[in-house]
Design a protein around this motif. Structure first.
Motif, short mmCIF file in Angstrom:
data_model
loop_
_atom_site.label_atom_id
_atom_site.label_comp_id
_atom_site.label_asym_id
_atom_site.label_seq_id
_atom_site.Cartn_x
_atom_site.Cartn_y
_atom_site.Cartn_z
N ILE A 42 5.25 -1.55 -1.37
CA ILE A 42 4.50 -0.29 -1.24
C ILE A 42 3.67 -0.04 -2.50
CG2 ILE A 42 4.73 2.23 -1.05
CD1 ILE A 42 5.35 0.90 1.56
N LEU A 43 4.30 -0.21 -3.66
CA LEU A 43 3.61 0.02 -4.93
C LEU A 43 2.40 -0.91 -5.07
CD1 LEU A 43 3.68 1.57 -7.64
CD2 LEU A 43 5.02 -0.34 -8.54
N ILE A 44 2.58 -2.17 -4.77
CA ILE A 44 1.47 -3.13 -4.88
C ILE A 44 0.35 -2.78 -3.90
CG2 ILE A 44 0.83 -5.54 -4.43
CD1 ILE A 44 3.49 -6.35 -5.72
N LEU A 45 0.71 -2.45 -2.67
CA LEU A 45 -0.32 -2.12 -1.68
C LEU A 45 -1.09 -0.85 -2.06
CD1 LEU A 45 1.40 -3.04 1.69
CD2 LEU A 45 -0.53 -4.18 0.61
N VAL A 46 -0.43 0.10 -2.68
CA VAL A 46 -1.09 1.34 -3.10
C VAL A 46 -2.04 1.06 -4.27
CG1 VAL A 46 -0.68 3.58 -4.19
CG2 VAL A 46 0.66 2.89 -2.22
N LEU A 47 -1.62 0.22 -5.19
CA LEU A 47 -2.39 -0.02 -6.40
C LEU A 47 -3.50 -1.07 -6.25
CD1 LEU A 47 0.46 0.10 -9.07
CD2 LEU A 47 -1.15 1.91 -8.44
N VAL A 48 -3.44 -1.87 -5.22
CA VAL A 48 -4.42 -2.96 -5.05
C VAL A 48 -5.71 -2.42 -4.44
CG1 VAL A 48 -4.82 -5.00 -3.59
CG2 VAL A 48 -2.79 -4.83 -4.98
N GLU A 49 -6.80 -3.03 -4.85
CA GLU A 49 -8.12 -2.68 -4.33
C GLU A 49 -8.22 -2.95 -2.84
OE1 GLU A 49 -12.12 -4.25 -5.73
OE2 GLU A 49 -10.99 -4.02 -7.60
N TYR A 50 -9.02 -2.19 -2.15
CA TYR A 50 -9.14 -2.29 -0.69
C TYR A 50 -9.62 -3.68 -0.26
CZ TYR A 50 -10.50 -1.36 4.09
OH TYR A 50 -10.62 -1.42 5.45
N ARG A 51 -10.52 -4.31 -1.00
CA ARG A 51 -11.12 -5.60 -0.60
C ARG A 51 -10.07 -6.72 -0.50
NH1 ARG A 51 -15.40 -6.84 -4.89
NH2 ARG A 51 -13.89 -5.71 -6.12
N ILE A 52 -9.01 -6.68 -1.31
CA ILE A 52 -8.04 -7.77 -1.29
C ILE A 52 -6.69 -7.36 -0.69
CG2 ILE A 52 -9.09 -9.05 -3.20
CD1 ILE A 52 -6.96 -7.86 -5.02
N LYS A 53 -6.64 -6.21 -0.06
CA LYS A 53 -5.37 -5.73 0.52
C LYS A 53 -4.81 -6.70 1.56
CE LYS A 53 -5.21 -0.84 -0.05
NZ LYS A 53 -4.22 -0.04 -0.43
N PHE A 54 -5.67 -7.26 2.40
CA PHE A 54 -5.18 -8.16 3.45
C PHE A 54 -4.53 -9.40 2.84
CE2 PHE A 54 -5.68 -11.58 6.57
CZ PHE A 54 -4.93 -11.03 7.59
N LYS A 55 -5.17 -10.00 1.81
CA LYS A 55 -4.61 -11.18 1.15
C LYS A 55 -3.27 -10.82 0.48
CE LYS A 55 -9.05 -13.31 0.27
NZ LYS A 55 -10.04 -13.68 -0.74
#
Length: 185
Positions: A42-55
């Motif tokens: 959850i923490l990583i998905l919240v903090l990661v940029e939208y462009r690379i969320k799928f990867k």
């Protein structure tokens, strides 16, 4: 009743490692791993940029599958390191010498070349018979492991059960203790 036997560190470790996955400690470890994985994801998905969320999402799924597949191996390795600290201590060398175990009305007498202990009946937590091995947990001292080859016959095993019931009012359990703890001295 008197039993004479010798066990090796490897026999004792193998015995515990065969049964450790059925304990409450393993269940807690597994639950903690799941919660930690979920929170980190959850923490990583919240903090990661939208462009690379799928990867990142795909990467987290792969890591989750790897953790799920290897969780038992991870725990056995963790447990192995913990139990090695307990039994490979020089203070516990006496456990791997010739042991003479005598059961009588005062308790269990363990006699080795380096140590003599009397475990009174009130000091015995439980008496377990697992795969024809005997595992006796105590409240204060080291647990007692009697390998299956130390008991010569079914009659001896029945006598042992009778003595535990007669003197300690302890009935045998036929499974590995789910709430096992090892005393780190």
């Amino acid at each position: 009743m008197t039993l004479n036997y010798t066990i090796t560190k490897e026999q004792l470790l193998n015995f515990h490692e065969q049964h450790i996955l059925s304990t409450l400690k393993y269940k807690k470890f597994s639950t903690k791993m799941r919660i930690l994985y979920f929170l980190i994801s959850i923490l990583i998905l919240v903090l990661v940029e939208y462009r690379i969320k799928f990867k990142v999402f795909i990467g987290l799924i792969i890591v989750g599958i790897i953790i799920f597949v290897f969780r038992k191996k991870i725990y056995i390795n963790k447990f192995h390191n913990q139990i090695v600290k307990v039994y490979y201590d020089h203070k516990k060398k006496y456990l791997f010498n010739q042991i003479t175990l005598e059961i009588n009305n005062s308790g269990i007498k363990l006699n080795t070349s380096m140590n003599y202990e009397l475990i009174k009946w009130k000091g015995i937590k439980d008496f377990n018979i697992i795969d024809n091995n005997i595992f006796i947990r105590t409240f204060t001292k080291d647990n007692v492991f009697i390998p299956s080859y130390a008991i010569k016959s079914q009659e001896e095993l029945e006598l042992l059960k009778d003595l535990f019931f007669k003197y300690g009012e302890i009935k045998p359990k036929y499974n590995y203790p789910r709430d096992i703890e090892f005393i780190l001295k």
